[in-house]
Design an enzyme around this catalytic site. Sequence first.
Site, mmCIF file in Angstrom:
data_model
loop_
_atom_site.group_PDB
_atom_site.id
_atom_site.type_symbol
_atom_site.label_atom_id
_atom_site.label_comp_id
_atom_site.label_asym_id
_atom_site.label_seq_id
_atom_site.Cartn_x
_atom_site.Cartn_y
_atom_site.Cartn_z
ATOM 1 C CG ASP A 216 -1.796 -0.140 2.029
ATOM 2 O OD1 ASP A 216 -1.610 1.080 1.881
ATOM 3 O OD2 ASP A 216 -1.366 -0.999 1.230
ATOM 4 C CG HIS B 238 -1.573 5.638 1.550
ATOM 5 N ND1 HIS B 238 -0.275 5.965 1.240
ATOM 6 C CD2 HIS B 238 -1.599 4.285 1.674
ATOM 7 C CE1 HIS B 238 0.456 4.858 1.161
ATOM 8 N NE2 HIS B 238 -0.321 3.820 1.418
HETATM 9 N N1 NCD Z 1 -1.211 -0.110 -1.348
HETATM 10 C C1 NCD Z 1 -1.585 0.382 -2.502
HETATM 11 O O1 NCD Z 1 -2.103 -0.359 -3.336
HETATM 12 N N2 NCD Z 1 -1.417 1.682 -2.800
HETATM 13 C C2 NCD Z 1 -0.711 2.632 -2.014
HETATM 14 C C3 NCD Z 1 0.754 2.603 -2.184
HETATM 15 C C4 NCD Z 1 1.335 1.289 -2.504
HETATM 16 O O2 NCD Z 1 1.667 0.560 -1.550
HETATM 17 O O3 NCD Z 1 1.478 0.984 -3.679
HETATM 18 C C5 NCD Z 1 -1.189 4.020 -2.376
HETATM 19 O O4 NCD Z 1 -0.586 5.004 -1.955
HETATM 20 O O5 NCD Z 1 -2.182 4.127 -3.099
#
Ligand code: NCD
Length: 440
Positions: free
Chosen positions: A315, A69
């Site tokens: 992630d 992200h």
């Molecule tokens: N993995 C996470 O805990 N967060 C992710 C999106 C998500 O999968 O909820 C985010 O964009 O912050």
Amino acid sequence: MSADQPGERSGSVLIKGASVLGEQSADVLVVDGAVAEVGKVSKAAAGGAEVIDADGLVLLPGLVDLHTHLREPGREDAETVRTGSAAAAVGGYTAVLAMANTNPVTDTAEAAERVFDLGRQAGLVDVHPVGAVTKGLAGEELAELGLMARSRAGVRVFSDDGKCVADARVMRRALEYVKAFGGVISQHAQEPTLAGPSACCHEGEWSGKLGLPGWPGIAEEVIVARDVMLARHTGSRVHVAHASTAGTVEVLRWAKSQGIQVTAEVTPHHLLLTTDLLAGYDPTYKVNPPLRPTEDVEALRAALADGTIDAVATDHAPHARHDKEHAFGDAAFGMLGLETALGVVATVMVESGAMGWADVARVMATRPAEIAGLTDHGRPVAPGEPANLVLVDPAAPVTVDRDASVSLSRNNPWHGRTLAASVHTTLLRGATTVREGNLA
Ligand SMILES: NC(=O)N[C@@H](CC(=O)O)C(=O)O
């Protein structure tokens, strides 16, 4: 390390005596962004190339993250394409897939091209935008999948990550649509009637003790089971984002045995951190899907080692302090991961003997590149291949300091932990992006 000599092969690099994939020791000469020679190369033959003494270092293909992200556009206070790219390079990555849950969402060709161009401008890793499956991540109408695929960004991976494509009809149509151009749907598997937006702790012993809304493993497993059947029905490809339970592993194992086109990733945090860390209500450990108990962690490790889970994906989910530092229930979901992923995998999988460095190359570079359709990453270290490479020091443990991060955010669950190996050098098409652990 010597600098280039004037008039000599500029931009060439000689990696001296690296252990290639943790196996044989070789010199690797990089010229014009590609591997030119692998074997015995003298400094004289390298013609004044920058020399990296790689004695004791392991050479791997540059890492590829299927799940990052970057927060730009929309939340540049938490991360930008440039700072996220820097974190990726420091972590040994040469390519990342940037998730679509930005503001605005990456659901058009223009939005995808903008992220792609920002990645080019930063120039530290190849940034490949993930396209949203549905407009605005609303789960209802398909986004411009074909236009994103045909755009300059060449999108191949589509995901509503952060949200599940819960509607089976929409998921079926998305799978049918991307099949035409070899795309893949990366699913955030969370059946919303079993785990709603407030669900934040693995449903079990700890959710009861702590009084936190439970997020049961079955909410993931029913979507994974449904999606592998949809993949079989459509003959298309589904990818399971952040697999987190033993039940998901069972479904994957069955689906792969049937020849269904399913791939899966696991995060570093789901390979090591467990639900009991929530006992202090520290929101650093709030993540979606939630940290799971030891039985799940063990099943995920075994599945990664035997190939049932294809890849490690970070992630990486940066969040500004004012979104993360709240009572547990109100804090944002997510944790940082790019700078520490390799160290975690080295600690959990290599130090334990469960995997060798060639396996690390497979799960952190080769398979992720194949899944994302990236043809110039995750390649063998061989003449003619693009010089996207990382040198790892397997004998240099590092104690993580969240304030030493190049990310804009500080939600780092590894702070204070010692990880077994560190990134020494990262090369993107032969250009040094990281030198001795620091941005070049
Ligand atoms: N993995 C996470 O805990 N967060 C992710 C999106 C998500 O999968 O909820 C985010 O964009 O912050």
